[in-house]
Design an enzyme around this catalytic site. Sequence first.
Site, mmCIF file in Angstrom:
data_model
loop_
_atom_site.group_PDB
_atom_site.id
_atom_site.type_symbol
_atom_site.label_atom_id
_atom_site.label_comp_id
_atom_site.label_asym_id
_atom_site.label_seq_id
_atom_site.Cartn_x
_atom_site.Cartn_y
_atom_site.Cartn_z
ATOM 1 N N HIS A 88 30.128 27.136 -3.978
ATOM 2 C CA HIS A 88 29.334 26.297 -4.883
ATOM 3 C C HIS A 88 28.027 25.822 -4.251
ATOM 4 C CE1 HIS A 88 31.369 22.709 -2.939
ATOM 5 N NE2 HIS A 88 30.151 22.232 -3.096
ATOM 6 N N ASN A 147 21.330 16.608 15.235
ATOM 7 C CA ASN A 147 20.290 16.143 14.326
ATOM 8 C C ASN A 147 19.469 17.365 13.909
ATOM 9 O OD1 ASN A 147 17.762 15.174 13.237
ATOM 10 N ND2 ASN A 147 18.229 13.171 14.122
ATOM 11 N N ASP A 183 36.539 28.918 -3.602
ATOM 12 C CA ASP A 183 35.267 28.297 -3.247
ATOM 13 C C ASP A 183 34.919 28.617 -1.795
ATOM 14 O OD1 ASP A 183 32.997 26.782 -3.384
ATOM 15 O OD2 ASP A 183 34.023 24.835 -3.335
ATOM 16 N N GLY A 231 27.198 16.156 0.097
ATOM 17 C CA GLY A 231 26.380 16.652 1.193
ATOM 18 C C GLY A 231 27.191 17.302 2.298
ATOM 19 N N SER A 268 29.816 19.402 1.657
ATOM 20 C CA SER A 268 30.380 20.664 1.168
ATOM 21 C C SER A 268 30.132 21.807 2.140
ATOM 22 C CB SER A 268 29.747 21.048 -0.178
ATOM 23 O OG SER A 268 30.239 20.256 -1.210
ATOM 24 N N GLY A 269 31.122 22.699 2.248
ATOM 25 C CA GLY A 269 30.965 23.882 3.087
ATOM 26 C C GLY A 269 31.333 23.682 4.535
#
Length: 252
Positions: free
Chosen positions: A65, A79, A107, A198, A200-201
Amino acid sequence: MKVLGQFLLFLALVCAASHVQGSVIVNGELAPEGSMQFMVSVQNENGHECGGFLISEDFVVTAAHCDNGLKHVILGGHNWKNSNVKKIEISNQCKHKNYSDVGNGYDIMLLKLANKAPMGRNIKTIPLAKKNMKLSVNQVCSVAGWGKMVSTGGLVDDLMVVNVSIIDHNDCKKSWGKLPPNMICAGGKYTDKGFCQGDSGGPLVWNGKAVGIVSFNKNYNCKYPDVPNVYTDIREYVDWINNITKNKMCPM
């Protein structure tokens, strides 16, 4: 994820469910220096879109997604705005053929990098869980990302990490009412720790191996004690992943 609001609302209405993709780390802490060098920021022209993780010199795993105009990945630092990090363009995206939306599962997506990642002190791969590896209820895992820390906040620049416990699959199905196939539940329910928009994955990690991929939570709310966080179960896709990384191309 900030650019997917209307799409996610559409999914919620069509599927009559409350699946919201992505997420941030809630009630976590800064990832220790020198840790989690496999973490990747997957980006489009607007910046950070999703998390991901490096599994070979030229492949990153993320969520299907996250396919939203992706351009490149950033790796080599906690960072992602640091001048010392490495930026590598994405040359191809291998999304699972059965993916349609998070509510139906599958997914998972592999990103082929245009150039090999320079492996070293700040950039390393993470091994995948074996197909027969067992996960037990209450087993403690970790999840990391650059997502929000509160539902109404913004994305963070520094990598955050939090420990979450595996939740019984039947308990998870009962909580959600409907659960896609091949999923792992951890965090969210029974605790105030988990992921948020934020994240996700990103990987769910146990014993140094990636066992899951951040998939969805509920209603843009990052503190929701009534339902667990849901991850794609990597163990069910090991052959699919290995086939792609071996042949250097997406399956037909």
